[in-house]
Design a protein around this motif. Structure first.
Motif, PDB file in Angstrom:
ATOM      1  N   UNK A  50       1.852  12.499   4.510  1.00 17.96           N
ATOM      2  CA  UNK A  50       1.305  12.619   3.165  1.00 17.96           C
ATOM      3  C   UNK A  50      -0.183  12.381   3.148  1.00 17.96           C
ATOM      4  N   UNK A  51      -0.722  12.386   1.961  1.00 16.82           N
ATOM      5  CA  UNK A  51      -2.138  12.151   1.745  1.00 16.82           C
ATOM      6  C   UNK A  51      -2.257  10.852   0.962  1.00 16.82           C
ATOM      7  N   UNK A  52      -2.963   9.865   1.517  1.00 16.06           N
ATOM      8  CA  UNK A  52      -3.011   8.522   0.937  1.00 16.06           C
ATOM      9  C   UNK A  52      -4.431   8.178   0.498  1.00 16.06           C
ATOM     10  N   UNK A  53      -4.552   7.691  -0.745  1.00 20.35           N
ATOM     11  CA  UNK A  53      -5.837   7.216  -1.262  1.00 20.35           C
ATOM     12  C   UNK A  53      -5.599   5.889  -1.978  1.00 20.35           C
ATOM     13  N   UNK A  54      -6.694   5.150  -2.209  1.00 14.99           N
ATOM     14  CA  UNK A  54      -6.577   3.843  -2.849  1.00 14.99           C
ATOM     15  C   UNK A  54      -7.691   3.673  -3.876  1.00 14.99           C
ATOM     16  N   UNK A  55      -7.339   3.077  -5.001  1.00 16.93           N
ATOM     17  CA  UNK A  55      -8.307   2.721  -6.045  1.00 16.93           C
ATOM     18  C   UNK A  55      -8.606   1.235  -5.853  1.00 16.93           C
ATOM     19  N   UNK A 101       4.633   4.439  12.992  1.00 19.49           N
ATOM     20  CA  UNK A 101       3.937   4.200  11.729  1.00 19.49           C
ATOM     21  C   UNK A 101       2.466   3.917  12.000  1.00 19.49           C
ATOM     22  N   UNK A 102       1.699   3.855  10.941  1.00 20.52           N
ATOM     23  CA  UNK A 102       0.295   3.481  11.009  1.00 20.52           C
ATOM     24  C   UNK A 102       0.019   2.569   9.816  1.00 20.52           C
ATOM     25  N   UNK A 103      -0.867   1.594  10.006  1.00 20.59           N
ATOM     26  CA  UNK A 103      -1.253   0.709   8.904  1.00 20.59           C
ATOM     27  C   UNK A 103      -2.582   1.211   8.356  1.00 20.59           C
ATOM     28  N   UNK A 104      -2.615   1.487   7.052  1.00 17.52           N
ATOM     29  CA  UNK A 104      -3.848   1.883   6.370  1.00 17.52           C
ATOM     30  C   UNK A 104      -4.361   0.674   5.597  1.00 17.52           C
ATOM     31  N   UNK A 123      -1.083  -3.695  -2.449  1.00 19.50           N
ATOM     32  CA  UNK A 123      -1.608  -4.587  -1.420  1.00 19.50           C
ATOM     33  C   UNK A 123      -2.826  -3.943  -0.760  1.00 19.50           C
ATOM     34  N   UNK A 124      -3.622  -4.748  -0.054  1.00 15.92           N
ATOM     35  CA  UNK A 124      -4.807  -4.203   0.614  1.00 15.92           C
ATOM     36  C   UNK A 124      -4.424  -3.258   1.745  1.00 15.92           C
ATOM     37  N   UNK A 125      -3.330  -3.570   2.448  1.00 14.11           N
ATOM     38  CA  UNK A 125      -2.860  -2.733   3.558  1.00 14.11           C
ATOM     39  C   UNK A 125      -1.462  -2.219   3.262  1.00 14.11           C
ATOM     40  N   UNK A 126      -1.196  -1.008   3.735  1.00 14.16           N
ATOM     41  CA  UNK A 126       0.150  -0.445   3.607  1.00 14.16           C
ATOM     42  C   UNK A 126       0.582   0.103   4.965  1.00 14.16           C
ATOM     43  N   UNK A 127       1.874   0.018   5.238  1.00 15.56           N
ATOM     44  CA  UNK A 127       2.436   0.608   6.448  1.00 15.56           C
ATOM     45  C   UNK A 127       3.016   1.960   6.071  1.00 15.56           C
ATOM     46  N   UNK A 137      -5.183  11.801   5.438  1.00 15.87           N
ATOM     47  CA  UNK A 137      -3.967  12.567   5.724  1.00 15.87           C
ATOM     48  C   UNK A 137      -3.200  11.918   6.863  1.00 15.87           C
ATOM     49  N   UNK A 138      -1.902  11.777   6.677  1.00 12.28           N
ATOM     50  CA  UNK A 138      -1.011  11.258   7.715  1.00 12.28           C
ATOM     51  C   UNK A 138      -0.028  12.369   8.073  1.00 12.28           C
ATOM     52  N   UNK A 139       0.070  12.658   9.370  1.00  9.95           N
ATOM     53  CA  UNK A 139       0.970  13.694   9.870  1.00  9.95           C
ATOM     54  C   UNK A 139       2.040  13.034  10.733  1.00  9.95           C
ATOM     55  N   UNK A 140       3.299  13.337  10.437  1.00 10.57           N
ATOM     56  CA  UNK A 140       4.415  12.802  11.219  1.00 10.57           C
ATOM     57  C   UNK A 140       5.092  13.991  11.917  1.00 10.57           C
ATOM     58  N   UNK A 141       5.036  13.973  13.245  1.00  9.28           N
ATOM     59  CA  UNK A 141       5.656  15.040  14.042  1.00  9.28           C
ATOM     60  C   UNK A 141       7.138  14.737  14.235  1.00  9.28           C
ATOM     61  N   UNK A 142       7.968  15.760  14.074  1.00 13.00           N
ATOM     62  CA  UNK A 142       9.411  15.559  14.232  1.00 13.00           C
ATOM     63  C   UNK A 142       9.754  15.388  15.714  1.00 13.00           C
TER      64      UNK A 142
END
Length: 167
Positions: free
Chosen positions: A114-119, A86-89, A105-109, A134-139
């Motif tokens: 997917x593509x993650x954005x925050x307002x 995982x990665x923490x954004x 929350x301010x941070x998400x795991x 963009x978050x890429x997860x390799x199988x």
């Protein structure tokens, strides 16, 4: 002078200021129309002239424009990782947050691609949305072993064990 809404607003918004009726108008910003659209902070007044060529100047109307917050995302590590990791954004500072996945929350795991954005909303209730990260997860590879024959044999004999494909 009357306003069509609040005279305190966020950067990028506007308010329309309208003068009382007359035959000519001169705003302190140089405009000569009855109504003006205001985008910038300041103090606005208008000199109104009537058909008798008499004029009066309005009281000043203060307009306040609040700045937008910074909306950026930082990652605790690589945004490309193997399945199961995982990665923490983390968002830039604000008073409230709304991620495009619904989290507040301010941070998400993040464990899924997917593509993650925050307002981000600040203390003036102004908000801005970050560019997407963009978050890429390799199988994971398949890990299997196949034998060329029986795996039970007499001392001195052998069997060839072969792994599934990989690098």
């Amino acid at each position: 002078v009357t306003a069509n809404g609040t005279t305190t607003f966020c950067q990028g918004d506007t308010v329309i200021l309208t003068s009382s009726a007359g035959t000519s108008y001169l705003w302190n910003n140089g405009a000569t129309t009855r109504s003006i659209t205001v985008k910038t902070a300041g103090s606005y007044s208008v000199k109104v002239t009537n058909t008798n060529n008499c004029s009066a100047t309005s009281a000043a109307t203060a307009v306040t424009v609040n700045t937008l917050p910074s909306a950026t995302i930082s990652a605790s590590g690589s945004t490309t990782f193997c399945q199961g990791d995982s990665v923490i954004l983390t968002s830039s500072a604000g008073v409230s947050y709304l991620w495009n996945n619904g989290k507040t929350t301010r941070s998400i795991t993040v464990k899924t691609a997917g593509s993650y954005s925050v307002k981000v909303t600040n203390t003036d209730n102004c908000s801005a949305t970050s560019t997407a990260t963009a978050v890429t997860v390799n199988i994971l590879p398949s890990a299997t072993i196949s034998a060329s024959g029986t795996t039970t044999f007499c001392q001195g004999d052998s069997v060839i064990l072969t792994s599934s494909a990989g690098v």
